[in-house]
Design a protein around this motif. Structure first.
Motif, PDB file in Angstrom:
ATOM      1  N   ASN A 223      46.100  35.053  45.092  1.00  0.00           N
ATOM      2  CA  ASN A 223      45.775  35.856  44.272  1.00  0.00           C
ATOM      3  C   ASN A 223      44.602  36.092  43.519  1.00  0.00           C
ATOM      4  OD1 ASN A 223      48.890  36.781  44.357  1.00  0.00           O
ATOM      5  ND2 ASN A 223      49.219  34.718  43.725  1.00  0.00           N
ATOM      6  N   GLY A 224      43.733  35.579  44.143  1.00  0.00           N
ATOM      7  CA  GLY A 224      42.389  35.973  43.625  1.00  0.00           C
ATOM      8  C   GLY A 224      41.722  34.809  42.456  1.00  0.00           C
ATOM      9  N   LYS A 268      41.745  37.284  38.546  1.00  0.00           N
ATOM     10  CA  LYS A 268      41.500  38.774  38.526  1.00  0.00           C
ATOM     11  C   LYS A 268      42.385  39.630  37.627  1.00  0.00           C
ATOM     12  CE  LYS A 268      43.988  39.858  42.730  1.00  0.00           C
ATOM     13  NZ  LYS A 268      44.869  40.791  42.314  1.00  0.00           N
ATOM     14  N   ASP A 269      42.668  40.897  37.654  1.00  0.00           N
ATOM     15  CA  ASP A 269      43.359  41.532  36.526  1.00  0.00           C
ATOM     16  C   ASP A 269      44.953  41.188  36.651  1.00  0.00           C
ATOM     17  OD1 ASP A 269      43.393  42.989  38.968  1.00  0.00           O
ATOM     18  OD2 ASP A 269      43.166  44.969  37.834  1.00  0.00           O
ATOM     19  N   ARG A 363      48.446  40.364  33.223  1.00  0.00           N
ATOM     20  CA  ARG A 363      48.301  41.809  33.411  1.00  0.00           C
ATOM     21  C   ARG A 363      46.873  42.045  32.440  1.00  0.00           C
ATOM     22  NH1 ARG A 363      51.442  45.161  36.394  1.00  0.00           N
ATOM     23  NH2 ARG A 363      53.748  44.180  36.687  1.00  0.00           N
ATOM     24  N   PHE A 364      45.665  42.106  32.980  1.00  0.00           N
ATOM     25  CA  PHE A 364      44.489  42.228  31.940  1.00  0.00           C
ATOM     26  C   PHE A 364      43.712  43.405  32.426  1.00  0.00           C
ATOM     27  CE2 PHE A 364      42.954  38.001  29.830  1.00  0.00           C
ATOM     28  CZ  PHE A 364      44.277  37.861  29.489  1.00  0.00           C
ATOM     29  N   ARG A 371      38.266  39.475  32.863  1.00  0.00           N
ATOM     30  CA  ARG A 371      38.971  38.208  33.675  1.00  0.00           C
ATOM     31  C   ARG A 371      39.575  37.045  32.694  1.00  0.00           C
ATOM     32  NH1 ARG A 371      38.066  37.676  39.550  1.00  0.00           N
ATOM     33  NH2 ARG A 371      37.188  39.504  40.339  1.00  0.00           N
ATOM     34  N   ARG A 372      40.698  36.771  33.050  1.00  0.00           N
ATOM     35  CA  ARG A 372      41.378  35.598  32.088  1.00  0.00           C
ATOM     36  C   ARG A 372      40.538  34.404  32.495  1.00  0.00           C
ATOM     37  NH1 ARG A 372      45.227  31.808  32.649  1.00  0.00           N
ATOM     38  NH2 ARG A 372      46.724  31.659  30.808  1.00  0.00           N
TER      39      ARG A 372
END
Length: 418
Positions: A223-224, A268-269, A363-364, A371-372
């Motif tokens: 998931n990146g 990622k988002d 969910r960003f 990016r978290r």
């Protein structure tokens, strides 16, 4: 290099780093015909110094090691043949996209020169080539000859490390160490939340370090997600200061344990919920978040899920850290209760590292600066935990600090307008 030469290299390196002569140590290795065993010695010295709680010197050894293994022509510590030591590399499209975003950010910030416009284009061309070949963004593909020719001198190498020096105070003065200790010890499972964790100056400096330092090399995750690790450049004086101040501020919680590991993860988002369930090898885990809260599109999520069940004592690291096929049925069998701690910037979760835990659904907002990013500090070893020696037990709701009981006093006061 002879045995005598090797001994001289190591002895001189130690003396230079102890005296604070980092550049001289780098120059020494730049001109030396060193071996992989010598690099192993640097890694061993780093670990031993962390166990002895000499984090400043541990950071110097780790920095030298990362510069040799991950250096580039923009960040050079090279061997006598003029090339940094090769590292195992594979490509994911997610990693290429992250690096495009980071290099663009560094270009727009004036940190990197105009030549990196061509680097960004080479990354984009490489990503397009893989997509046209039917490669999934999560798929790991070999670092082939075309990639080597296009981006081999920059991919997964240190181009820049943003400065993050020590400050007069790294931790925020808004929370009280004695109060946090009492809450941690009162939680029989071992979990406490601290808001306003870092001082404003420290939070800003850590953010800039994470945004600008090209150290996000760990791309083996789904998931990146990308990881950055202490031995590979995720290392600055300010983060080590945070680790030291924490031990001094929470002596009953962290004092018995040395810092054993330090890393960061960047998302990622979007990240599906509860896909990263694991436990860690340490006694106590300190996990804190630095991306602004405004980036989070769901204020009820994006944080951490902590289960009230410890990893079984007979499970090895591979089992309790990565085997979802074992962990999920085990948690179901134990009817594991969980506490869900929503994301907030500058929030820290201090908990028994043996407890299974996972990142909640993320969910960003899109965009590089959104990016978290979470930073983790692991203290001690799980077998040495003096507060939670009984492994693999179900903590009842009365033992876990369930909502709203886990909320920090600072947050409660702020919401009450005090």
């Amino acid at each position: 290099m002879t045995t005598t030469d090797t001994g001289s290299l190591r002895q001189t390196t130690r003396a230079l780093l102890e005296a604070g002569h980092q550049s001289e140590a780098f120059a020494l290795w730049s001109g030396a015909d060193f071996s992989d065993d010598d690099l192993g010695w640097l890694s061993e010295q780093t670990g031993e110094l962390m166990r002895s709680t000499d984090l400043t010197l541990a950071g110097e050894f780790a920095h030298l090691l990362a510069s040799i293994r991950r250096g580039s022509r923009w960040f050079p510590v090279q061997s006598a043949d003029g090339a940094t030591r090769p590292v195992n590399r594979f490509i994911t499209i997610h990693k290429l996209r992250h690096d495009i975003e980071q290099f663009t950010y560094l270009l727009e910030s004036g940190i990197l020169g105009g030549e990196f416009g061509a680097v960004v284009q080479a990354y984009a061309d490489t990503a397009d080539r893989l997509l046209e070949a039917g490669v999934d963004p999560d798929q790991h593909v070999p670092f082939d000859e075309q990639a080597e020719a296009a981006i081999g001198d920059v991919f997964n190498r240190i181009v820049t490390l943003q400065p993050a020096p020590r400050l007069p105070r790294a931790l925020s003065a808004s929370w009280n160490g004695r109060e946090v200790t009492e809450r941690y010890l009162a939680s029989r499972a071992g979990l406490v939340v601290v808001d306003d964790f870092l001082s404003p100056a420290a939070l800003d400096a850590v953010r800039r370090f994470c945004l600008g330092s090209t150290v996000w090399f760990g791309n083996r995750y789904a998931n990146g997600r990308l990881g950055a690790f202490f031995h590979d450049g995720f290392n600055c004086p300010l983060l080590l200061q945070v680790a030291e101040e924490l031990r001094g501020t929470l002596p009953q919680v962290l004092g018995p344990y040395p810092l054993r590991q330090l890393w960061g993860f960047k998302n990622k988002d979007y990240l599906p919920g509860d896909t990263t369930t694991h436990a860690d090898f340490a006694a106590v885990n300190v996990n804190f978040w630095i991306t602004p809260s405004e980036a989070n599109l769901d204020e009820s999520s994006g944080g951490l899920i902590v289960y009230g069940v410890d990893a079984p004592p007979d499970w090895n690291f591979h089992m309790y850290n990565g085997r979802q096929d074992l962990i999920k049925p085990f948690l179901a069998q134990r009817k594991a209760e969980a506490v869900r701690i929503p994301y907030r910037a500058n929030r820290a979760i201090i908990f028994n590292s043996d407890l299974f835990h996972a990142t909640a659904e993320v969910r960003f907002r899109p965009g590089y600066e959104n990016r978290r990013v979470n930073i983790t500090m692991l203290y001690g070893e799980r077998a040495d935990d003096v507060h939670h020696p009984s492994l693999s037990r179900q903590a009842t709701p009365n033992q876990l600090p369930y909502r709203p009981a886990w909320r920090s006093n600072a947050l409660a006061r702020r919401r009450a307008g005090r």
